[in-house]
Write a protein that holds these residues in place. Structure first.
Motif, short mmCIF file in Angstrom:
data_model
loop_
_atom_site.label_atom_id
_atom_site.label_comp_id
_atom_site.label_asym_id
_atom_site.label_seq_id
_atom_site.Cartn_x
_atom_site.Cartn_y
_atom_site.Cartn_z
N UNK A 242 0.40 -16.31 -16.99
CA UNK A 242 0.96 -15.86 -15.72
C UNK A 242 0.25 -14.63 -15.18
N UNK A 243 0.71 -14.22 -14.01
CA UNK A 243 0.11 -13.07 -13.32
C UNK A 243 1.19 -12.11 -12.89
N UNK A 244 0.79 -10.87 -12.74
CA UNK A 244 1.73 -9.85 -12.25
C UNK A 244 1.18 -9.32 -10.92
N UNK A 245 2.08 -9.18 -9.94
CA UNK A 245 1.67 -8.69 -8.64
C UNK A 245 1.66 -7.17 -8.59
N UNK A 246 0.86 -6.63 -7.69
CA UNK A 246 0.81 -5.18 -7.49
C UNK A 246 0.33 -4.90 -6.07
N UNK A 247 0.65 -3.71 -5.59
CA UNK A 247 0.20 -3.29 -4.26
C UNK A 247 -1.21 -2.73 -4.36
N UNK A 248 -2.12 -3.32 -3.61
CA UNK A 248 -3.51 -2.84 -3.60
C UNK A 248 -3.69 -1.72 -2.58
N UNK A 249 -3.16 -1.95 -1.37
CA UNK A 249 -3.47 -1.03 -0.28
C UNK A 249 -2.42 -1.17 0.81
N UNK A 250 -2.06 -0.04 1.43
CA UNK A 250 -1.06 -0.02 2.50
C UNK A 250 -1.52 0.98 3.54
N UNK A 251 -1.72 0.50 4.76
CA UNK A 251 -2.25 1.40 5.79
C UNK A 251 -1.99 0.80 7.16
N UNK A 252 -2.46 1.47 8.22
CA UNK A 252 -2.40 0.90 9.55
C UNK A 252 -3.07 -0.47 9.53
N UNK A 253 -2.50 -1.41 10.26
CA UNK A 253 -3.04 -2.78 10.26
C UNK A 253 -4.52 -2.79 10.66
N UNK A 254 -4.85 -1.99 11.64
CA UNK A 254 -6.25 -1.95 12.09
C UNK A 254 -7.19 -1.54 10.96
N UNK A 255 -6.76 -0.56 10.16
CA UNK A 255 -7.57 -0.13 9.02
C UNK A 255 -7.68 -1.22 7.98
N UNK A 256 -6.56 -1.86 7.66
CA UNK A 256 -6.56 -2.89 6.62
C UNK A 256 -7.53 -4.02 6.97
N UNK A 257 -7.56 -4.40 8.24
CA UNK A 257 -8.39 -5.55 8.62
C UNK A 257 -9.82 -5.17 9.01
N UNK A 258 -10.04 -3.92 9.42
CA UNK A 258 -11.38 -3.56 9.90
C UNK A 258 -12.12 -2.59 9.00
N UNK A 259 -11.38 -1.77 8.26
CA UNK A 259 -12.06 -0.79 7.39
C UNK A 259 -11.22 -0.51 6.16
#
Length: 274
Positions: A242-259
């Motif tokens: 099995x696998x365990x989930x974790x949070x990688x990154x949380x930021x403004x949507x624009x940052x997450x998708x562009x940088x």
């Protein structure tokens, strides 16, 4: 990757007033950790999207925010979920009151087997609403952008509506109990593109009055509706299955998708895996 490095990505992402704060949250089903060590401050009056591949724990975290996981035998949450200065998992906190203040809209539209009017009135009545019920029903349906389609058939069954209208009825039902937060677990996955667009337009309107947190598999939807985006991933459990989930990154949507700050986020949003 250690859990501390997972969580560091979310620490600087809270902007302004936090509505909810997840502090080292780990959620387990029996002995299996579904998602671990999540730190996140969710901003008030914004739309926050949870994205990531299947099995990374994003719906589990979402349900943890209003204690829906309590209804699953063997599900346990460690850490703190702070809302309005209170840990929602404190033994003194009433989970029914939590669910009134933090409403939920599910993946598939699930109207009650009642009239459109009673779908809205029922929850309000249970919660002791003493005001003008006709006005509450109209206001809730208007906020969910479905009043015009419903106003002449309020006594008809909720099932008489189309799928997209039923989902907006369910949003209106959540609104009627006067929550502060609305959770949406893939609310458009069972809907056609036109209905999806209407739900997304409704979300833009609703964030003026509510904090909205949405789980979506549709990355274009996250770009269209979310102010902030949290990317979850999963990794194999050492020495186990099995696998365990974790949070990688949380930021403004624009940052997450562009940088994005993490290579895994870049790989996911660019379609290299998922």
């Amino acid at each position: 990757m250690t859990s501390s490095s997972h969580s560091s990505q979310s620490a600087d992402s809270s902007k302004g007033d936090a509505c909810m704060s997840l502090q080292n949250v780990t959620i387990s089903y029996g002995k299996f950790e579904a998602v671990k060590n999540v730190f996140m401050d969710i901003p008030r009056g914004r739309v926050t999207a949870f994205i990531g591949p299947s099995g990374c724990g994003k719906s589990t975290v979402l349900r943890g925010l209003n204690r829906m996981n309590d209804l699953i035998p063997g599900c346990k949450l460690k850490g703190r979920v702070v809302f309005d200065g209170h840990d929602l998992y404190d033994p003194k906190v009433d989970p029914v009151e939590v669910r009134r203040r933090i409403g939920m809209v599910f993946q598939k539209p699930n109207p009650f087997p009642k009239s459109i009017y009673e779908n809205i009135a029922f929850g309000a009545r249970i919660n002791g609403f003493k005001g003008d019920m006709d006005e509450l029903v109209e206001r809730s349906l208007r906020k969910a952008a479905v009043w015009d389609e419903c106003k002449d058939k309020l006594r008809e069954s909720g099932f008489a509506l189309s799928g997209g209208q039923q989902q907006r009825l369910c949003i209106a039902r959540a609104i009627a109990t006067e929550p502060e937060v609305i959770l949406m677990d893939e609310p458009c996955s069972a809907l056609d593109p036109i209905s999806t667009l209407k739900i997304e337009e409704t979300m833009h309107e609703l964030k003026r009055s509510y904090t909205i947190i949405i789980v979506t598999h549709n990355m274009q939807q996250a770009v269209r509706v979310a102010d902030q985006t949290a990317f979850f991933n999963a990794e194999a459990v050492e020495g186990g299955t099995g696998k365990v989930g974790y949070l990688v990154e949380f930021n403004d949507t624009e940052r997450i998708f562009n940088a994005p700050g993490q290579q895994a986020t870049q790989d996911y949003v660019s379609g290299r895996f998922g």
